[in-house]
Enzyme design. Structure first.
Site, short mmCIF file in Angstrom:
data_model
loop_
_atom_site.label_atom_id
_atom_site.label_comp_id
_atom_site.label_asym_id
_atom_site.label_seq_id
_atom_site.Cartn_x
_atom_site.Cartn_y
_atom_site.Cartn_z
N HIS B 12 53.20 42.73 39.01
CA HIS B 12 54.39 42.15 39.65
C HIS B 12 55.26 41.39 38.64
CE1 HIS B 12 51.44 38.68 40.85
NE2 HIS B 12 51.96 38.44 39.68
N HIS B 59 53.60 31.45 41.49
CA HIS B 59 53.71 31.02 40.09
C HIS B 59 54.50 29.72 39.97
CE1 HIS B 59 53.31 35.41 40.19
NE2 HIS B 59 52.80 35.36 38.99
N HIS B 195 46.96 40.47 30.53
CA HIS B 195 48.05 39.85 29.79
C HIS B 195 47.76 38.38 29.54
CE1 HIS B 195 49.20 38.94 33.96
NE2 HIS B 195 50.26 38.23 33.61
N GLU B 242 44.81 37.41 37.41
CA GLU B 242 45.46 37.93 38.63
C GLU B 242 44.71 39.13 39.20
OE1 GLU B 242 50.03 36.53 37.56
OE2 GLU B 242 49.45 38.60 37.25
#
Lengths: 119, 282
Positions: B12, B59, B195, B242
């Site tokens: 996302h 976030h 990431h 995530e």
């Protein structure tokens, strides 16, 4: 019980776990950065950075890191990357700009490194 | 009774929101990523789910460190998108399904999951980008579903374990299947894959680990619960945590699933981008 569960503070190179320890020292900095969701807050910071930082009670380490726009310093001072991204947004810095700054390479070199992961 | 028809996963990344706004889907950088979605569009056009449960991680738009829920479930009639501070366009509101939200909340607390209910919950890119990817045009899409956001904490350690995430999904699945209305539900697990944005290790991506996760989440999700949270950070990067959202999605689908489609591409922004379409087997 897996022994790994007991050593969740063991360092991983180049990685800071944002846990309670960091959350305690970084709270004012993160709270200020959270405010930057609002355009008015971003404008207020740009108009008077020192006054804006003071209003959130930042300490000298927080303030110095912000003045230097230095992400590694902000992390060391308890900054959380998701909120720091909003600070970076004020200066139109994206995640490749931040990545290059933290790893000491140019943005082009950083992007090349990302692409090489796909090889 | 309500039926879960399948699960979808996608990264996302906020840059995707900008690429959609600028209509860059066919640019050489973006094409290998966006090419992963038409088979899923065809499946959604065929099955037309009424509701999308969108499992993501806030976030720092709706939730701050002052009060950080481990699992937050939206219980609103509508979810607004807001300025996140760094420039992706703000989208129109998303229609919720508050009665189903409250059924899920009742059922999950009965199942001993201590969740936080949210009657106001601005949704950020973690929620909006997947909705744009799966239903291009959003509200203008003829089959645009109602949506319920579920956010798990990956902002601050301690984050949930992978086992807890999978178990959460199992309880979510039981909750949805016990809803009396005849509706079709699709579960979105968004975020990841590997990431890391922060620290001297910024730019870390681990293709081998991502591909292993994409295989095991189909065939043996239980085996992934043996990965400790620290090991997840080491292997997937600080924000690769995530992947918890994928585990939550998978738990809701039941024991066996039919993997219809998948795509993996490096890099999108700083991330290994993974997309999957898993169909439930009755």
């Amino acid at each position: 019980m897996n022994l790994d569960e007991f050593d969740h503070h063991t360092p991983i190179e180049g990685t800071t776990f944002f846990d309670g320890k960091m959350a305690m020292i970084g709270y004012p900095l993160n709270k200020m950065c959270f405010s930057f969701n609002k355009a008015a807050a971003r404008e207020a910071y740009l108009a008077d950075p020192e006054g804006y930082m003071e209003s959130f009670g930042l300490n000298e380490a927080h303030k110095a890191a912000c003045r230097n726009k230095n992400v590694l310093e902000m992390i060391a001072a308890g900054g959380n990357i998701y909120y720091l991204a909003k600070f970076a947004g004020i200066f139109k810095l994206n995640m490749q700009d931040i990545g290059a700054q933290q790893t000491g390479v140019t943005v082009e070199e950083f992007k090349e490194k990302l692409c090489r992961h796909g090889d | 009774m309500a039926k879960i028809i399948g699960g979808l996963t996608t990264s996302h990344i906020p840059a995707v929101g900008n690429a959609i706004a600028r209509e860059q889907q066919n640019d050489p950088y973006w094409k290998p990523f966006f090419d992963g979605y038409p088979p899923i569009h065809a499946w959604l056009d065929k099955h037309k789910p009424d509701v999308a449960i969108n499992i993501y991680n806030d976030h720092g738009l709706a939730l701050f460190l002052d009060q950080m829920p481990t699992f937050a479930i939206g219980a609103a009639h509508e979810y607004i998108n807001e300025d996140e501070g760094w420039g992706i366009p703000v989208l129109p509101p998303f229609k919720g399904d508050a009665p189903l939200s409250w059924h899920i909340i009742e059922s999950m607390v009965d199942d001993e999951f201590d969740i936080t209910s949210c009657q106001e919950m601005p949704v950020d890119h973690g929620f909006t980008v997947p909705m744009q990817l799966f239903w291009p045009g959003l509200g203008k899409h003829p089959n645009f579903p109602r949506a319920i956001p579920i956010s798990a904490n990956t902002v601050q350690h301690p984050i949930p374990t992978l086992k807890r995430a999978l178990d959460f999904g199992k309880a979510l699945g039981r909750a949805i299947r016990s809803y009396p209305d005849d509706i079709k539900v699709v579960i979105l697990g968004t975020g990841g894959m590997s990431h890391q944005l922060d620290g001297e290790r910024a730019g870390f991506i681990n293709k081998e680990f991502d591909l292993m996760c994409m295989e095991k989440i189909v065939t043996d999700p239980e085996s992934l619960t043996k990965i400790s949270r620290r090991e997840l950070v080491r292997q997937a990067g600080a924000q690769g945590t995530e992947f918890l959202m994928w585990m939550m999605m998978r738990g809701a689908l039941g024991d066996k699933v039919n993997p219809i489609h998948q795509n993996y591409h490096i890099p999108i922004s700083n991330t290994g981008a993974g997309t999957m379409m898993l169909e439930c087997i009755d």
